[in-house]
Write a protein that holds these residues in place. Sequence first.
Motif, PDB file in Angstrom:
ATOM      1  N   ASP A 135      83.559  28.702   1.880  1.00  0.00           N
ATOM      2  CA  ASP A 135      84.755  29.278   1.275  1.00  0.00           C
ATOM      3  C   ASP A 135      85.965  28.358   1.391  1.00  0.00           C
ATOM      4  O   ASP A 135      86.769  28.266   0.463  1.00  0.00           O
ATOM      5  N   ASP A 136      86.114  27.652   2.520  1.00  0.00           N
ATOM      6  CA  ASP A 136      87.294  26.798   2.669  1.00  0.00           C
ATOM      7  C   ASP A 136      87.276  25.642   1.675  1.00  0.00           C
ATOM      8  O   ASP A 136      88.312  25.292   1.088  1.00  0.00           O
ATOM      9  N   ILE A 137      86.099  25.058   1.441  1.00  0.00           N
ATOM     10  CA  ILE A 137      85.998  23.955   0.479  1.00  0.00           C
ATOM     11  C   ILE A 137      86.247  24.457  -0.937  1.00  0.00           C
ATOM     12  O   ILE A 137      87.026  23.865  -1.701  1.00  0.00           O
ATOM     13  N   MET A 138      85.598  25.569  -1.303  1.00  0.00           N
ATOM     14  CA  MET A 138      85.741  26.085  -2.667  1.00  0.00           C
ATOM     15  C   MET A 138      87.148  26.610  -2.923  1.00  0.00           C
ATOM     16  O   MET A 138      87.700  26.411  -4.015  1.00  0.00           O
TER      17      MET A 138
ATOM     18  N   SER B  10      81.813  36.218   4.035  1.00  0.00           N
ATOM     19  CA  SER B  10      82.231  34.819   4.171  1.00  0.00           C
ATOM     20  C   SER B  10      83.091  34.305   3.023  1.00  0.00           C
ATOM     21  O   SER B  10      83.855  33.354   3.206  1.00  0.00           O
ATOM     22  N   TRP B  11      82.990  34.880   1.826  1.00  0.00           N
ATOM     23  CA  TRP B  11      83.791  34.418   0.694  1.00  0.00           C
ATOM     24  C   TRP B  11      85.011  35.310   0.514  1.00  0.00           C
ATOM     25  O   TRP B  11      84.933  36.534   0.656  1.00  0.00           O
ATOM     26  N   SER B  12      86.111  34.690   0.132  1.00  0.00           N
ATOM     27  CA  SER B  12      87.358  35.436  -0.065  1.00  0.00           C
ATOM     28  C   SER B  12      87.461  36.042  -1.458  1.00  0.00           C
ATOM     29  O   SER B  12      88.336  36.877  -1.703  1.00  0.00           O
ATOM     30  N   ARG B  13      86.599  35.641  -2.381  1.00  0.00           N
ATOM     31  CA  ARG B  13      86.653  36.154  -3.749  1.00  0.00           C
ATOM     32  C   ARG B  13      85.286  35.987  -4.405  1.00  0.00           C
ATOM     33  O   ARG B  13      84.413  35.287  -3.887  1.00  0.00           O
TER      34      ARG B  13
ATOM     35  N   LEU C 125      75.783  34.849 -13.071  1.00  0.00           N
ATOM     36  CA  LEU C 125      76.030  36.066 -12.304  1.00  0.00           C
ATOM     37  C   LEU C 125      77.441  36.022 -11.729  1.00  0.00           C
ATOM     38  O   LEU C 125      77.997  34.941 -11.501  1.00  0.00           O
ATOM     39  N   ASP C 126      77.988  37.185 -11.487  1.00  0.00           N
ATOM     40  CA  ASP C 126      79.262  37.293 -10.771  1.00  0.00           C
ATOM     41  C   ASP C 126      78.934  37.784  -9.368  1.00  0.00           C
ATOM     42  O   ASP C 126      78.437  38.901  -9.195  1.00  0.00           O
ATOM     43  N   TYR C 127      79.219  36.951  -8.363  1.00  0.00           N
ATOM     44  CA  TYR C 127      78.715  37.248  -7.019  1.00  0.00           C
ATOM     45  C   TYR C 127      79.777  36.962  -5.967  1.00  0.00           C
ATOM     46  O   TYR C 127      80.561  36.014  -6.083  1.00  0.00           O
ATOM     47  N   GLN C 128      79.787  37.804  -4.945  1.00  0.00           N
ATOM     48  CA  GLN C 128      80.641  37.584  -3.781  1.00  0.00           C
ATOM     49  C   GLN C 128      79.882  38.009  -2.537  1.00  0.00           C
ATOM     50  O   GLN C 128      79.241  39.062  -2.510  1.00  0.00           O
ATOM     51  N   THR C 129      79.942  37.183  -1.504  1.00  0.00           N
ATOM     52  CA  THR C 129      79.303  37.556  -0.245  1.00  0.00           C
ATOM     53  C   THR C 129      80.053  38.722   0.386  1.00  0.00           C
ATOM     54  O   THR C 129      81.203  39.001   0.044  1.00  0.00           O
ATOM     55  N   ARG C 130      79.410  39.382   1.329  1.00  0.00           N
ATOM     56  CA  ARG C 130      80.036  40.549   1.944  1.00  0.00           C
ATOM     57  C   ARG C 130      81.181  40.161   2.881  1.00  0.00           C
ATOM     58  O   ARG C 130      82.140  40.909   3.039  1.00  0.00           O
TER      59      ARG C 130
END
Length: 410
Positions: free
Chosen positions: A173-176, A257-260, A250-255
């Motif tokens: 998440d920090d890199i993206m 670790s990802w902020s968006r 797909l539109d995906y977000q982790t539960r």
Amino acid sequence: MLPLNDHEELRHDPMFALALGKKIGIENEPATLAGKSTLNRLEHCPEDVEQGADSRYHKIGHSPSEIESLFVKIFLESYSKEPRQIILDLDVTDDLVHGSQEQVFFNTYYGGYCYAPLYIFCGKHLLAAKLRPSNVDPAFGALSELQRVIKQIRQQWKNVEILVRGDSAYSRDDIMTWCDSLPGVDYVFGLAQNSRLVGMTTTTQNKASLEYEQKLSTVVSFLETVFKPDEELTQQASELIDNSIWYKSLDYQTRESWSRSRRVVCKVEYGTKAAKIRFVVTSLTIKKVPPAQLYTQKYCKRGEMENRFKEQQLELFSDRTSTHTFAGNQLRLWFSSLAYVLMNALRQKCLTKTELQNATVGTIRTKLLKLGALITVSTRRILIAITSSCPYKHIFATAHRRLKILPNTA
């Protein structure tokens, strides 16, 4: 100590002295290059040269920050004008060691005691080579290196589109998030599969399975008109058809670790061994790059970076990290990296439109540089005679001619 095989003999070689601007053939002034003790002191110079002024090392220090910026500077100078887009590949490789060097640890993935240097390439251009211990996260230091490299690129190229590419180790998440915050900077990273992602591809798996079964049924039906129906016909038919490959966004977000949420592209390949599912995550929109093109044209080509690792380790000996100190081994890695930069410049500037234009560094060394020659030194000139039967003399002459007309940027 640096890898100094044959150094005591080669430091007296007139070709090396000539290449470094030394005057050779002058009586009572032997053209002798630095000894191994001098080179060894270079590795162990204090980081702060001013504080080490009372040390015997201060005369031959080096600046790590300037060496790091030099790689990017050479890359920028290799272009005559600002390109529309560049792709930065980042990846880690293993550097197995056989001693008690600083910050060496056992790595279960690589199966040995090693370092884990991080590289950043743009095509065949090397932009960063960062030595790291092998007990850290694969993405450790990647963000800071990207920030440093892209900042230096942006200082000269204001409008270039930058695509950052890597495997699933870098889908953090920090890199993206950092890439998302910068205009003109996108990314495509591999993404490890999980049950949620696989569940989102059920429809695509069914479509791929149905398409494959239809192709298989058609071929089996044809074979049954030619051969006696047999259980082996299905196996034979499967060898005659390609696997069915489907792509989907797909539109995906982790539960956690990802902020968006982010765009994920899945590749479903169905064949005799059931479905193979792969995922990548990207900031590129579907309007800009369709799913199939994103996976095949933007992501899969990152595999070419493995050839750069082979050139570095197998042909330029970047794995000679046998000095005790970590800083000394980082310097050795930079020496090997600078050797690669020089060889790549020779390949791109002097060997284009020759049979060695796409040759590896090892091939260029073997066919173009490791040549026997007779050197005659007189008062007025230095004559270098290469055998007329050399099979690559025409390429050597072409490279020499092009090298002479290159601008001197010293």
